[in-house]
Design an enzyme around this catalytic site. Structure first.
Site, PDB file in Angstrom:
ATOM      1  CE  LYS A  90      -7.411   3.933   3.664  1.00  0.00           C
ATOM      2  NZ  LYS A  90      -8.183   2.778   3.212  1.00  0.00           N
ATOM      3  NE  ARG A  94      -3.662   2.210   2.553  1.00  0.00           N
ATOM      4  CZ  ARG A  94      -3.296   3.386   3.083  1.00  0.00           C
ATOM      5  NH1 ARG A  94      -2.133   3.522   3.633  1.00  0.00           N
ATOM      6  NH2 ARG A  94      -4.133   4.402   3.046  1.00  0.00           N
ATOM      7  CB  SER A 129     -12.075  -1.641   3.714  1.00  0.00           C
ATOM      8  OG  SER A 129     -10.703  -1.795   3.506  1.00  0.00           O
TER       9      SER A 129
END
Lengths: 215, 215
Positions: free
Chosen positions: B142, B42, B111
């Site tokens: 995030k 990521r 998610s």
């Protein structure tokens, strides 16, 4: 590699500049009516679900005009939507990877900003269909862009390129005729249409300038 | 849908937190030695060419440990690299689109951040393989994440989910045992390993906590 495409008036559709999903559809419709010959969807601030929804709504419009719909950067969105091609930059997926994922019929564009990148692209016969050269002028649209190449830099890249080459970066109604003197295959615009009060008239005026420059 | 996978210690590898491409490879190697059971790449700040290069370098490491390599968000990078799967969020490409592009053997994660998203995911048998539930705690990793669900919210989602569910969001060595009491299938961590002084020891300690919670 598509049998034919026309880079004359290349609309880079930024839905945030347009004012959202519905406004972007209105701008695309107007620009196609005004003479846009190719449309790229580019929404760097958006998540992919929103890109996909807009691409799926754009395709009937572009298809009705016989105009290709290109997706900026994201091959997965192009595949998911069934778009006609992708445009990749020097830091995106390599053009040969995009070609492999998209298949032989897709339209693949590659950004170049200097003669070295044009020379490298010239080796990509069968992979790349067209080049986007620029930024011609400084532009607030793409904050991570290379230094402007100017009209002389653009002319040199267009002369060197073995692919049709569309000029991009800061192109507006007032400088379109100047840019055409560098002999690109066409002009790519973002805000000149997306932020125009009347996108159809803006597209028609640009298209007239482009057509006039060729006579 | 893969025949088997183990969510116990799910490393979300952020190469910027690690310190770049080479440092990220070192962290991944150490985390696998320490007991990571799955790795997700990521790199939201990176362009795709850099993602692809790192994914291609990670695959021999993860394969040597029999551990899947998952790509966050970008199906095209997963396809280009030949990664084992993708993880999508609620605003990324829909899971069924990811499944269609990735094929039947890929591992697809989704998610979820609330019971409604779990209920919707429960209808995606054959599409989704696992859920990532959170954020459990507030996290600086995030910045666009949903509000934290807390341990009770996590426990409710894990009980409701028809898929193995990994907990994510603010999980560190000091709270890992608490999170395991909510009965997730495993713990996903970012900075707890990527920013650890000794990533192998950090992974081994987390893995010991996870294994202990199950006895």
């Amino acid at each position: 590699m598509r049998s034919s495409f026309d880079l004359s008036l290349y609309l880079v559709l930024d839905p945030v500049q347009c004012g959202g999903h519905d406004a972007a559809l209105d701008v695309a419709r107007a620009a196609l009516d005004g003479g846009a010959t190719i449309v790229q969807l580019r929404a760097p601030e958006w998540h992919k679900r929103a890109w996909l929804a807009l691409a799926l709504d754009l395709l009937p419009l572009t298809r009705a005009h016989g105009v290709p719909l290109i997706i900026d950067d994201h091959v997965d969105i192009a595949l998911a939507a069934g778009a006609d091609g992708v445009h990749v930059g020097q830091r995106d997926l390599p053009a040969d990877v995009a070609r492999r994922l998209m298949g032989p019929d897709a339209l693949i564009g590659l950004s170049v900003s200097n003669p070295g990148e044009v020379a490298e692209a010239n080796g990509m016969q069968g992979v790349v269909d067209y080049l986007g050269a620029g930024p011609v002028y400084a532009t607030p649209t793409k904050t991570d862009a290379s230094a402007p190449c100017g009209l002389d830099g653009l002319a040199a890249m267009c002369a060197e390129a073995r692919f049709p080459t569309v000029a991009i970066g800061g192109i507006q109604a007032h400088n379109a005729a100047d840019v055409m003197r560098a002999k690109p295959a066409g002009l790519a615009v973002v805000s000149a249409i997306c932020k125009a009060t009347n996108p159809r008239e803006a597209a028609a005026a640009l298209r007239a300038t482009i057509d006039r420059a060729r006579t």
